[in-house]
Design a protein around this motif. Structure first.
Motif: not given
Length: 363
Positions: A271-292
């Motif tokens: 959870a701490d790590l996710l708080g440091e990463l790009s919000p845009t990158g995280l949201a798009v990556t979650l959607a991309a994996v699920r779409s794939a």
């Protein structure tokens, strides 16, 4: 792509070295990535050289197996040349980046569809673009030195080179976890997650290479069995309870909330790590994996990824900023825009997935 350790070679003798060594002997076509000072980071010329070799070997009856490995002792491939990508993006030359991506993704598909056995040694660091040239091979070998990852969210980006296809087919919610965090897999984790097939100790790789050249049986099954060993139990497998619980949530903020509610220290650290990463990158990556997961094949996943990387390259500041912070200036203090998950527009990921590049990947 991935935040590869790209070095600039200044030694004239080193600069004259081919960046991909291509040779064929005794039925084995061997490709060796040869930029060891840059952990064999891929550039356009390397991708094109590999295309040329595979095209030449396909009709060649004297070559019946292809082997991919890397020069140096640090790893097979640290990824793509992200310094060059940042320069292209910030100077308004996204079309140049598009040329590289189209060539690279065509190579990824070519490896997956190659009519002859394609063996890849993912020994040492194998990340981003390195996954693209190993993860779709027919025989994927890892060692006790292997470090595999799709770390694109660390630079405000999203997994590509067919990475979302592999992530989408990992057990449970391991794909979401690996894609969002960029966590590094050892050999056991890579086999468990579906990024590799066989564990061969590093000290036995030379013997495996020699056996590929001297074998009498064109089938590799028996040969692989002779060198394959059982790796230790995967740490990812042991972490499935908290990974599956948290990363099944619908959104990244909900994933973080579930991680905070878990008793495992690893969940809180994630959870701490996710708080440091790009919000845009995280949201798009979650959607991309699920779409794939809903796509029919690797080519469809690569096409989706191509749209996403061009969306990042042409519309988003986080990609260049992430490369600056992690690779160029190395201050590890990226200034993401938007800065928090709460600031993300609700339809951001959907708009990214709907983006249509000016030139399609497959035409």
């Amino acid at each position: 792509m991935a935040p590869g350790n790209v070095a600039h070679v200044t030694d004239p003798a080193a600069a004259a070295e081919p960046t991909v060594l291509v040779r064929a002997r005794a039925g084995l076509g061997r490709l060796t990535l040869n930029r060891p000072r840059a952990i064999n980071a891929l550039d356009l010329g390397m991708v094109q050289r590999m295309h040329e070799a595979l095209d030449a070997w396909e009709p060649d009856t004297d070559v019946d197996v292809v082997l991919l490995d890397g020069a140096g002792d640090r790893g097979l491939c640290a990824g793509g040349d992200v310094r060059g990508l940042a320069e292209q993006v910030t100077s308004g030359r996204a079309d140049d980046a598009a040329v590289f991506f189209r060539e690279e993704y065509a190579l990824n598909a070519r490896i997956a569809e190659y009519p002859k056995p394609f063996v890849a040694f993912a020994d040492g660091i194998t990340m981003g673009g390195g996954i693209g040239v190993t993860g779709h091979a027919s025989i994927r070998v890892v060692t006790e030195r292997s470090q595999l990852a799709m770390p694109e969210t660390r630079i405000g980006f999203t997994p590509d080179v067919g990475g979302t296809w592999l992530l989408a087919h990992a057990p449970g919610r391991v794909g979401e976890y690996l894609g969002l965090t960029g966590a590094v897999m050892d050999a056991s984790d890579a086999i468990y997650a579906g990024f590799a097939d066989h564990f061969v100790p590093h000290e036995n790789l030379d013997g495996f290479r020699d056996a590929l050249e001297t074998r009498a049986d064109p089938s590799l099954a028996e040969l692989v069995f002779l060198f394959d060993e059982t790796p230790p139990r995967s740490k990812l497998e042991d972490a499935r309870a908290w990974i599956d619980d948290a990363f099944a949530a619908d959104t990244v903020p909900e994933i973080v909330e579930r991680l905070r509610a878990r008793p495992e220290p690893e969940a809180a650290a994630t959870a701490d790590l996710l708080g440091e990463l790009s919000p845009t990158g995280l949201a798009v990556t979650l959607a991309a994996v699920r779409s794939a997961r809903e796509l029919p094949d690797l080519r469809a996943a690569l096409a989706q990824e191509y749209g996403l990387v061009m969306w990042f390259a042409t519309t988003q500041p986080d990609l260049a900023e992430g490369i600056r912070a992690q690779v160029i200036d190395k201050d590890r203090a990226p200034r993401w825009s938007p800065a928090t998950l709460a600031d993300l527009p609700p339809e951001l990921a959907a708009s990214a997935l709907a983006f249509q590049p000016a030139i399609p990947l497959w035409s």
